[in-house]
Scaffold this motif. Structure first.
Motif, PDB file in Angstrom:
ATOM      1  N   MET A  70      -5.465  12.634   3.205  1.00  0.00           N
ATOM      2  CA  MET A  70      -6.466  11.566   3.218  1.00  0.00           C
ATOM      3  C   MET A  70      -5.931  10.289   2.577  1.00  0.00           C
ATOM      4  O   MET A  70      -6.285   9.187   2.994  1.00  0.00           O
ATOM      5  CB  MET A  70      -7.727  12.029   2.485  1.00  0.00           C
ATOM      6  N   SER A  71      -5.073  10.438   1.581  1.00  0.00           N
ATOM      7  CA  SER A  71      -4.527   9.247   0.926  1.00  0.00           C
ATOM      8  C   SER A  71      -3.702   8.414   1.891  1.00  0.00           C
ATOM      9  O   SER A  71      -3.600   7.188   1.732  1.00  0.00           O
ATOM     10  CB  SER A  71      -3.676   9.646  -0.288  1.00  0.00           C
ATOM     11  N   ILE A  72      -3.132   9.058   2.913  1.00  0.00           N
ATOM     12  CA  ILE A  72      -2.371   8.334   3.938  1.00  0.00           C
ATOM     13  C   ILE A  72      -3.264   7.927   5.099  1.00  0.00           C
ATOM     14  O   ILE A  72      -3.330   6.752   5.475  1.00  0.00           O
ATOM     15  CB  ILE A  72      -1.191   9.190   4.444  1.00  0.00           C
ATOM     16  N   VAL A  73      -3.966   8.906   5.666  1.00  0.00           N
ATOM     17  CA  VAL A  73      -4.753   8.653   6.871  1.00  0.00           C
ATOM     18  C   VAL A  73      -5.809   7.573   6.634  1.00  0.00           C
ATOM     19  O   VAL A  73      -5.988   6.670   7.459  1.00  0.00           O
ATOM     20  CB  VAL A  73      -5.421   9.954   7.352  1.00  0.00           C
ATOM     21  N   TYR A  74      -6.500   7.646   5.492  1.00  0.00           N
ATOM     22  CA  TYR A  74      -7.564   6.682   5.206  1.00  0.00           C
ATOM     23  C   TYR A  74      -7.152   5.617   4.191  1.00  0.00           C
ATOM     24  O   TYR A  74      -7.618   4.485   4.266  1.00  0.00           O
ATOM     25  CB  TYR A  74      -8.813   7.422   4.714  1.00  0.00           C
ATOM     26  N   GLY A  75      -6.270   5.966   3.266  1.00  0.00           N
ATOM     27  CA  GLY A  75      -5.873   5.013   2.237  1.00  0.00           C
ATOM     28  C   GLY A  75      -4.783   4.053   2.681  1.00  0.00           C
ATOM     29  O   GLY A  75      -4.972   2.836   2.667  1.00  0.00           O
ATOM     30  N   VAL A  76      -3.634   4.588   3.083  1.00  0.00           N
ATOM     31  CA  VAL A  76      -2.514   3.738   3.482  1.00  0.00           C
ATOM     32  C   VAL A  76      -2.870   2.927   4.724  1.00  0.00           C
ATOM     33  O   VAL A  76      -2.510   1.747   4.836  1.00  0.00           O
ATOM     34  CB  VAL A  76      -1.243   4.588   3.699  1.00  0.00           C
ATOM     35  N   ASN A  77      -3.580   3.541   5.653  1.00  0.00           N
ATOM     36  CA  ASN A  77      -4.029   2.789   6.827  1.00  0.00           C
ATOM     37  C   ASN A  77      -4.867   1.587   6.413  1.00  0.00           C
ATOM     38  O   ASN A  77      -4.662   0.471   6.895  1.00  0.00           O
ATOM     39  CB  ASN A  77      -4.847   3.699   7.751  1.00  0.00           C
ATOM     40  N   ALA A  78      -5.829   1.810   5.521  1.00  0.00           N
ATOM     41  CA  ALA A  78      -6.707   0.728   5.074  1.00  0.00           C
ATOM     42  C   ALA A  78      -5.927  -0.331   4.299  1.00  0.00           C
ATOM     43  O   ALA A  78      -6.205  -1.534   4.401  1.00  0.00           O
ATOM     44  CB  ALA A  78      -7.826   1.293   4.202  1.00  0.00           C
ATOM     45  N   TYR A  79      -4.948   0.102   3.522  1.00  0.00           N
ATOM     46  CA  TYR A  79      -4.115  -0.818   2.749  1.00  0.00           C
ATOM     47  C   TYR A  79      -3.484  -1.856   3.671  1.00  0.00           C
ATOM     48  O   TYR A  79      -3.522  -3.064   3.407  1.00  0.00           O
ATOM     49  CB  TYR A  79      -3.040  -0.027   2.006  1.00  0.00           C
ATOM     50  N   TRP A  80      -2.898  -1.392   4.792  1.00  0.00           N
ATOM     51  CA  TRP A  80      -2.227  -2.310   5.704  1.00  0.00           C
ATOM     52  C   TRP A  80      -3.226  -3.097   6.538  1.00  0.00           C
ATOM     53  O   TRP A  80      -3.021  -4.289   6.797  1.00  0.00           O
ATOM     54  CB  TRP A  80      -1.231  -1.561   6.581  1.00  0.00           C
ATOM     55  N   ASN A  81      -4.308  -2.473   6.954  1.00  0.00           N
ATOM     56  CA  ASN A  81      -5.320  -3.206   7.724  1.00  0.00           C
ATOM     57  C   ASN A  81      -5.896  -4.357   6.912  1.00  0.00           C
ATOM     58  O   ASN A  81      -6.108  -5.458   7.432  1.00  0.00           O
ATOM     59  CB  ASN A  81      -6.452  -2.274   8.150  1.00  0.00           C
ATOM     60  N   ALA A  82      -6.152  -4.118   5.629  1.00  0.00           N
ATOM     61  CA  ALA A  82      -6.700  -5.174   4.778  1.00  0.00           C
ATOM     62  C   ALA A  82      -5.727  -6.334   4.615  1.00  0.00           C
ATOM     63  O   ALA A  82      -6.126  -7.457   4.321  1.00  0.00           O
ATOM     64  CB  ALA A  82      -7.066  -4.599   3.403  1.00  0.00           C
ATOM     65  N   ARG A  83      -4.431  -6.063   4.826  1.00  0.00           N
ATOM     66  CA  ARG A  83      -3.406  -7.099   4.743  1.00  0.00           C
ATOM     67  C   ARG A  83      -3.127  -7.740   6.111  1.00  0.00           C
ATOM     68  O   ARG A  83      -2.194  -8.526   6.250  1.00  0.00           O
ATOM     69  CB  ARG A  83      -2.107  -6.502   4.194  1.00  0.00           C
ATOM     70  N   GLY A  84      -3.925  -7.374   7.109  1.00  0.00           N
ATOM     71  CA  GLY A  84      -3.747  -7.947   8.433  1.00  0.00           C
ATOM     72  C   GLY A  84      -2.630  -7.319   9.230  1.00  0.00           C
ATOM     73  O   GLY A  84      -2.107  -7.925  10.165  1.00  0.00           O
ATOM     74  N   GLU A  85      -2.260  -6.076   8.878  1.00  0.00           N
ATOM     75  CA  GLU A  85      -1.193  -5.379   9.584  1.00  0.00           C
ATOM     76  C   GLU A  85      -1.637  -3.971   9.922  1.00  0.00           C
ATOM     77  O   GLU A  85      -2.764  -3.567   9.633  1.00  0.00           O
ATOM     78  CB  GLU A  85       0.079  -5.339   8.736  1.00  0.00           C
ATOM     79  N   LEU A  86      -0.720  -3.203  10.523  1.00  0.00           N
ATOM     80  CA  LEU A  86      -0.992  -1.815  10.854  1.00  0.00           C
ATOM     81  C   LEU A  86       0.015  -0.912  10.169  1.00  0.00           C
ATOM     82  O   LEU A  86       1.137  -1.317   9.854  1.00  0.00           O
ATOM     83  CB  LEU A  86      -0.946  -1.609  12.372  1.00  0.00           C
ATOM     84  N   PHE A  87      -0.398   0.309   9.934  1.00  0.00           N
ATOM     85  CA  PHE A  87       0.429   1.331   9.303  1.00  0.00           C
ATOM     86  C   PHE A  87       1.685   1.575  10.140  1.00  0.00           C
ATOM     87  O   PHE A  87       1.613   1.781  11.343  1.00  0.00           O
ATOM     88  CB  PHE A  87      -0.411   2.604   9.180  1.00  0.00           C
ATOM     89  N   SER A  88       2.855   1.535   9.497  1.00  0.00           N
ATOM     90  CA  SER A  88       4.117   1.782  10.192  1.00  0.00           C
ATOM     91  C   SER A  88       5.135   2.309   9.196  1.00  0.00           C
ATOM     92  O   SER A  88       4.867   2.402   7.998  1.00  0.00           O
ATOM     93  CB  SER A  88       4.635   0.488  10.843  1.00  0.00           C
ATOM     94  N   SER A  89       6.312   2.657   9.690  1.00  0.00           N
ATOM     95  CA  SER A  89       7.428   3.103   8.851  1.00  0.00           C
ATOM     96  C   SER A  89       6.988   4.222   7.905  1.00  0.00           C
ATOM     97  O   SER A  89       7.094   4.111   6.687  1.00  0.00           O
ATOM     98  CB  SER A  89       7.999   1.920   8.060  1.00  0.00           C
TER      99      SER A  89
END
Length: 301
Positions: free
Chosen positions: A166-185
């Protein structure tokens, strides 16, 4: 020859091979190369599509470069903003990579149907919509907190695994979305959180990462695993994970292994590799608390 040029040469070679395959209806080059984000550990990622109902996966190494192609049914090429803005239901098969993440910045190599071109265009439109991405981030964080709350009475080991995912699927995804980007690498997740030390520290604690020393301990244990485990996991560990570690991604490599191991390798055998502690009940309580804090901190960015 610089890495980017070597990647382009191999990409052209694979393009020709895939285009000659009559079963493939469409194919895209995805990942760091078409996004213009090549780093020393970059490999080649392709996504192909066909009319068959099953998935397929192929990979290999050429000219010292790892490549892989995921082949999916053509019907998955549907990009619906109203669905993608919502967080996906949680499962241990959830990796956080919706079609939005897969086709972000993709280079269409060929498209005999037209659906791939349309999907890539819609992904581009959504990925450039900062308001939509912030809404998506908020939905992911809210759903992640609800999922964490549901782990209160879960088996400690499974709760730890689920909270990490969940820390990746919901947390890291949201981290990048909030910065105007998408989860990658995905193999560099911990290192790429370095701009926010508190978030990075929480993430490393959730996954029980310990830098190079932690990797060294893990790798020594990994090398003592039964032959059938090594036979199954060595292609990923030696061709993709270890090269990233050698480039300074010790936490990323270890996190990546633990992320993909569940549901792939027999957990009772590989448990010594998973960062579990002797008092798993206490570890569960701590990890759940850290995961909640992680999601709250991301929401405050």
């Amino acid at each position: 020859m610089p890495l980017t040029e070597r990647l382009e040469v191999l990409a052209r070679k694979k393009h020709a091979e895939f285009a000659a395959c009559p079963e493939l209806v469409a194919c895209a080059l995805t990942g760091s190369l078409p996004r213009g984000r090549v780093w020393p550990g970059s490999d080649l990622d392709f996504h192909g599509y066909w009319t068959q109902a099953e998935d397929e996966f192929e990979d290999g190494v050429e000219d010292g470069i790892y490549w892989e192609i995921n082949i999916d049914p053509l019907d998955v090429l549907t990009v619906e903003a109203v669905e993608l803005v919502q967080a996906p239901p949680f499962s241990n098969e959830q990796f956080g990579d919706t079609i939005l993440e897969v086709l972000w910045g993709a280079r269409v190599l060929f498209d005999r149907d037209g659906r791939l071109e349309a999907a890539v265009a819609e992904v581009k439109r959504l990925s450039e919509d900062r308001v939509w991405l912030r809404k998506r981030a908020a939905n992911y964080l809210r759903h992640g907190l609800e999922c964490l709350d549901a782990l209160a009475d879960a088996d400690p080991q499974q709760a730890i695994l689920d909270a990490r995912r969940m820390s990746i699927v919901y947390g890291v995804n949201a981290y990048w979305n909030a910065r105007g980007e998408l989860f990658s690498s995905a193999i560099r997740i911990p290192e790429r959180l370095g701009e926010h030390p508190e978030i990075q520290s929480l993430f490393r604690a959730i996954w029980n990462l310990g830098g190079q020393r932690g990797w060294d301990t893990f790798y020594a244990t990994y090398q003592s695993m039964p032959a059938e485990i090594r036979e199954e996991a060595d292609p990923d560990v030696l061709r993709e994970i270890l090269p990233a570690v050698q480039l300074g991604m010790a936490d990323g490599g270890l996190c990546h292994f633990r992320f993909i191991a569940e549901g792939w390798l027999p957990l009772d055998t590989v448990a010594p590799l998973m960062g579990f502690e002797a008092d798993m009940a206490a570890q569960k309580a701590r990890v759940l608390d850290q995961a909640r804090t992680l999601l709250h901190r991301i929401s405050q960015r």
